[in-house]
Design a protein around this motif. Structure first.
Motif, mmCIF file in Angstrom:
data_model
loop_
_atom_site.group_PDB
_atom_site.id
_atom_site.type_symbol
_atom_site.label_atom_id
_atom_site.label_comp_id
_atom_site.label_asym_id
_atom_site.label_seq_id
_atom_site.Cartn_x
_atom_site.Cartn_y
_atom_site.Cartn_z
ATOM 1 N N PRO A 55 10.605 -5.450 -19.558
ATOM 2 C CA PRO A 55 10.189 -4.217 -20.236
ATOM 3 C C PRO A 55 9.689 -3.169 -19.246
ATOM 4 C CG PRO A 55 8.552 -5.938 -20.538
ATOM 5 C CD PRO A 55 9.717 -6.580 -19.856
ATOM 6 N N ASN A 56 9.609 -1.932 -19.720
ATOM 7 C CA ASN A 56 9.189 -0.816 -18.866
ATOM 8 C C ASN A 56 7.838 -0.230 -19.239
ATOM 9 O OD1 ASN A 56 11.405 -0.601 -17.049
ATOM 10 N ND2 ASN A 56 12.642 0.267 -18.688
ATOM 11 N N THR A 57 7.388 -0.430 -20.475
ATOM 12 C CA THR A 57 6.159 0.236 -20.946
ATOM 13 C C THR A 57 5.232 -0.763 -21.637
ATOM 14 O OG1 THR A 57 7.394 0.845 -22.943
ATOM 15 C CG2 THR A 57 7.213 2.493 -21.235
ATOM 16 N N PRO A 58 4.359 -1.430 -20.929
ATOM 17 C CA PRO A 58 4.296 -1.434 -19.469
ATOM 18 C C PRO A 58 5.255 -2.460 -18.886
ATOM 19 C CG PRO A 58 2.538 -2.772 -20.339
ATOM 20 C CD PRO A 58 3.265 -2.211 -21.541
ATOM 21 N N PRO A 59 5.515 -2.374 -17.583
ATOM 22 C CA PRO A 59 6.338 -3.399 -16.934
ATOM 23 C C PRO A 59 5.489 -4.610 -16.569
ATOM 24 C CG PRO A 59 5.695 -1.763 -15.334
ATOM 25 C CD PRO A 59 5.097 -1.326 -16.652
ATOM 26 N N THR A 60 6.128 -5.550 -15.902
ATOM 27 C CA THR A 60 5.350 -6.666 -15.360
ATOM 28 C C THR A 60 4.430 -6.142 -14.258
ATOM 29 O OG1 THR A 60 7.018 -7.203 -13.702
ATOM 30 C CG2 THR A 60 7.211 -8.297 -15.845
ATOM 31 N N LEU A 61 3.436 -6.921 -13.922
ATOM 32 C CA LEU A 61 2.448 -6.479 -12.941
ATOM 33 C C LEU A 61 3.097 -6.190 -11.592
ATOM 34 C CD1 LEU A 61 -0.536 -5.941 -12.447
ATOM 35 C CD2 LEU A 61 -0.813 -8.373 -11.888
ATOM 36 N N ALA A 62 4.022 -7.036 -11.162
ATOM 37 C CA ALA A 62 4.660 -6.851 -9.853
ATOM 38 C C ALA A 62 5.458 -5.553 -9.803
ATOM 39 C CB ALA A 62 5.557 -8.044 -9.532
ATOM 40 N N VAL A 63 6.145 -5.214 -10.880
ATOM 41 C CA VAL A 63 6.925 -3.973 -10.910
ATOM 42 C C VAL A 63 5.997 -2.761 -10.830
ATOM 43 C CG1 VAL A 63 8.439 -2.545 -12.340
ATOM 44 C CG2 VAL A 63 8.864 -4.997 -12.143
ATOM 45 N N GLN A 64 4.872 -2.808 -11.550
ATOM 46 C CA GLN A 64 3.936 -1.691 -11.508
ATOM 47 C C GLN A 64 3.325 -1.532 -10.116
ATOM 48 O OE1 GLN A 64 3.379 0.586 -13.931
ATOM 49 N NE2 GLN A 64 2.172 1.644 -12.369
ATOM 50 N N ILE A 65 3.023 -2.639 -9.450
ATOM 51 C CA ILE A 65 2.492 -2.564 -8.088
ATOM 52 C C ILE A 65 3.514 -1.900 -7.157
ATOM 53 C CG2 ILE A 65 1.722 -3.932 -6.118
ATOM 54 C CD1 ILE A 65 0.754 -6.038 -8.184
ATOM 55 N N THR A 66 4.791 -2.264 -7.322
ATOM 56 C CA THR A 66 5.846 -1.659 -6.506
ATOM 57 C C THR A 66 5.923 -0.162 -6.744
ATOM 58 O OG1 THR A 66 7.087 -3.745 -6.646
ATOM 59 C CG2 THR A 66 8.288 -1.801 -5.924
ATOM 60 N N ARG A 67 5.757 0.270 -7.995
ATOM 61 C CA ARG A 67 5.768 1.708 -8.292
ATOM 62 C C ARG A 67 4.599 2.409 -7.609
ATOM 63 N NH1 ARG A 67 6.985 1.574 -14.851
ATOM 64 N NH2 ARG A 67 9.135 0.790 -14.724
ATOM 65 N N TRP A 68 3.435 1.802 -7.638
ATOM 66 C CA TRP A 68 2.290 2.406 -6.962
ATOM 67 C C TRP A 68 2.520 2.491 -5.452
ATOM 68 C CZ3 TRP A 68 -1.307 -1.103 -10.260
ATOM 69 C CH2 TRP A 68 -1.653 -0.431 -11.453
ATOM 70 N N MET A 69 3.124 1.440 -4.877
ATOM 71 C CA MET A 69 3.378 1.446 -3.439
ATOM 72 C C MET A 69 4.379 2.530 -3.051
ATOM 73 S SD MET A 69 1.543 -0.680 -1.728
ATOM 74 C CE MET A 69 2.478 -0.496 -0.225
ATOM 75 N N SER A 70 5.311 2.834 -3.947
ATOM 76 C CA SER A 70 6.362 3.815 -3.647
ATOM 77 C C SER A 70 5.950 5.233 -4.006
ATOM 78 C CB SER A 70 7.644 3.444 -4.406
ATOM 79 O OG SER A 70 8.060 2.127 -4.099
ATOM 80 N N ASP A 71 4.784 5.388 -4.624
ATOM 81 C CA ASP A 71 4.344 6.713 -5.053
ATOM 82 C C ASP A 71 3.903 7.539 -3.846
ATOM 83 O OD1 ASP A 71 2.507 8.845 -6.243
ATOM 84 O OD2 ASP A 71 3.259 7.856 -8.046
ATOM 85 N N PRO A 72 4.287 8.822 -3.788
ATOM 86 C CA PRO A 72 3.854 9.653 -2.649
ATOM 87 C C PRO A 72 2.349 9.918 -2.618
ATOM 88 C CG PRO A 72 5.025 10.961 -4.294
ATOM 89 C CD PRO A 72 5.216 9.538 -4.676
ATOM 90 N N ASP A 73 1.664 9.684 -3.734
ATOM 91 C CA ASP A 73 0.209 9.857 -3.777
ATOM 92 C C ASP A 73 -0.449 8.691 -3.035
ATOM 93 O OD1 ASP A 73 -2.431 10.283 -4.297
ATOM 94 O OD2 ASP A 73 -2.242 10.318 -6.483
#
Length: 558
Positions: A225-243
């Motif tokens: 799922p995407n909303t929310p995703p699994t914890l690992a996927v969300q961590i990857t999104r945070w790591m890839s965020d320019p912020d």
């Protein structure tokens, strides 16, 4: 092979432990607020995220369910059909699936079970009545059922092969025969007396499956799922965020993921004790359960075939989509076949494929050299890997990638090192080493030592015995171990994403990136190329020994 006997083992241990240790340290520092601009505490930000509860629960349930299902299917298949012709056929079907990358298998399953997928098309409209795709959330469902199915389809072949490899280390078959003579049906007797001994040998691989299933990123992005995703996927999104302020939240999430995996492993260990107690109680009760054995056999065969056919049909669906022309719903087959997709994506696909092959070959060759040196040191000096050595071997597989790879990225940035090709190769090597050692250790120690005694008596030096005797005898296992390492590298997503910094693209990262676009033809082409890249060294591992030893059947390997 004149290096000091401890050099290569020490280097191998360092490659297995240092990336994990340094990565965890440099994940911990940002999570505690160090190396970050002033702001809210990362753990406070993590707990304030509204999706932390659902994401944690999703990671826990999908990991446990996929591991339990994979282990159950493995046990049922072996209990009911081991030693039969049906088991041999099923084994041949499942074994090649081990080399299929997780992302490719996940795409294949998505192509099958989606509302507009091949299964719905095959059953429509004559059975379902559907003239248009139904409004059903099957892929990326909120409960993670598609994710569980995808992980089960990939991990079952792995556990089955681990189980078969463990047979030589136990007397499970003899115990099962004794149970049969005492009147226990085949499947029930095997589960009661043979499986406990075998499980003790495959406990660490089961833990690897559990840790991987709870923290996988690429498969979760495709099927989860995407909303929310699994914890690992969300961590990857945070790591890839320019912020950059989100790097601390990602680090805190990585430590939360690590704590979740370790606590779940402890919970699984408790479940093992409860299951062992229940098994002993059933065994000592004397109940034969005659009516249950036939049901277990049928269920095991059905589930094993479902696993094999789902992956094979998924690969066939990818191949078909990659050459499909117009394909309207609910047609089971496209109106025409075309190579336009390959022509359109070919100029972009070839450089990515060459990068994939280079990274995989470099990591697999380095792992093979290190593992061969370690095993030769063991063979010459007579020591064996104990429980501590096995734990070190599995360490990079037991610790979630998302827990320490962000720390390695922070370390590189701190040291002023650029993300790029060689950091990706080294990160892949950390994960390729354990599988290469697992694949080669058995055949290496299985060679009759008397051959080397005779060679030594004839005056052959240790180096001569290695190059002129051991390596030719081990040609097939060496090539197979290389193929295993190569396939593991091809399937790596998170190390390439984080340590490549966007500068290194492989077939896996490109295929996963195409998920958001929804172009099945492009996804089919990239996923098929990814599978072909993983299968290529296995084909060579079968062909080369047959060509090199055309007149020596015993040296050709499997």
């Amino acid at each position: 092979m004149s290096l000091p006997r401890a050099t290569l083992p020490a280097l191998t241990i360092a490659l297995l432990t240092l990336p994990v240790g340094l990565g965890l340290f440099f994940t911990l520092a940002p999570a505690l607020g160090y190396m970050l601009p002033p702001g809210p505490a990362p753990f406070m930000q993590l707990m304030d995220w509204p999706g932390i509860g659902p994401a944690t629960r999703l990671s826990l349930t999908t990991g446990l369910a996929a591991t339990a299902l994979s282990l159950a299917i493995t046990a049922l298949v072996a209990a009911g059909w081991q030693g039969t012709r049906a088991f041999a056929i099923l084994h041949r079907l499942l074994s090649p699936l081990l080399s299929v990358p997780h992302a490719a298998a996940a795409f294949g399953l998505a192509f099958l079970i989606a509302p507009s997928g091949w299964l719905a098309r095959a059953l429509s409209p004559w059975l379902t009545g559907w003239q248009t795709p139904p409004d059903l959330l099957i892929v990326q469902d909120s409960a993670g059922l598609a994710l569980i199915a995808g992980l089960t389809a990939k991990e079952t072949p792995f556990l089955l092969l681990m189980l078969l490899a463990a047979r030589s280390q136990t007397r499970s078959e003899a115990h099962a025969r004794v149970a049969t003579t005492l009147g226990y049906p085949r499947a029930v007797g095997w589960l009661l007396v043979a499986f406990p001994a075998l499980y003790a040998q495959i406990r660490l691989p089961v833990y690897v499956v559990l840790a991987y299933s709870m923290s996988v990123v690429d498969v979760a992005m495709i099927l989860g799922p995407n909303t929310p995703p699994t914890l690992a996927v969300q961590i990857t999104r945070w790591m890839s965020d320019p912020d950059l302020s989100l790097r601390g939240v990602a680090a805190a999430g990585a430590l939360w993921q690590l704590a979740l995996v370790l606590s779940t492993l402890a919970l699984w260990r408790l479940g093992e004790a409860l299951a062992a107690g229940a098994g002993r109680a059933l065994a000592t009760s004397g109940h034969r359960l005659p009516g249950l054995s036939a049901a277990l056999k049928v269920l095991g065969l059905a589930l094993g075939l479902a696993v094999a056919l789902s992956v094979l049909a998924g690969l066939a669906s990818q191949a078909l989509w990659s050459v499909a022309g117009y394909w309207g719903y609910p047609d089971a087959l496209p109106d025409a076949l075309s190579v336009k997709t390959w022509m359109r994506h070919g100029p972009m696909l070839w450089p990515v494929a060459l990068t994939t092959l280079f990274v995989a070959a470099a990591a697999a060759l380095a792992a093979l050299a290190l593992v061969t040196g370690c095993l030769e040191a063991e063979a010459r000096h007579g020591f064996r890997m104990g429980a501590g050595g096995r734990l070190i071997l599995y360490l990079p597989l037991l610790i979630p990638q998302i827990a320490f790879l962000p720390g390695l990225q922070v370390l590189m940035l701190t040291l002023g090192l650029r993300e790029g090709l060689w950091p990706v190769v080294l990160s892949h090597l950390t994960f390729v080493l354990p599988y290469t050692l697992i694949a080669l250790a058995g055949p290496y120690h299985a060679i009759d030592p008397r051959s080397f005694t005779v060679a030594a008596a004839l005056g052959t030096s240790p180096a001569g015995r290695f190059w002129r005797l051991r390596l030719p005898l081990l040609l097939a296992p060496l090539l197979t171990a290389f193929a295993v390492g190569f396939a593991v590298s091809v399937g790596q997503y998170l190390p390439t994403l984080l340590l490549g910094g966007g500068r290194v693209t492989t077939l896996t990262t490109e295929a996963v990136a195409l998920t958001s676009g929804g172009d099945r033809r492009a996804i089919g082409a990239y996923a098929l190329a990814q599978t072909a890249a993983a299968l290529l060294p296995f084909a060579l591992a079968l062909a080369i020994p047959r060509l090199a030893f055309a007149n020596r059947k015993g040296m050709r390997g499997g």
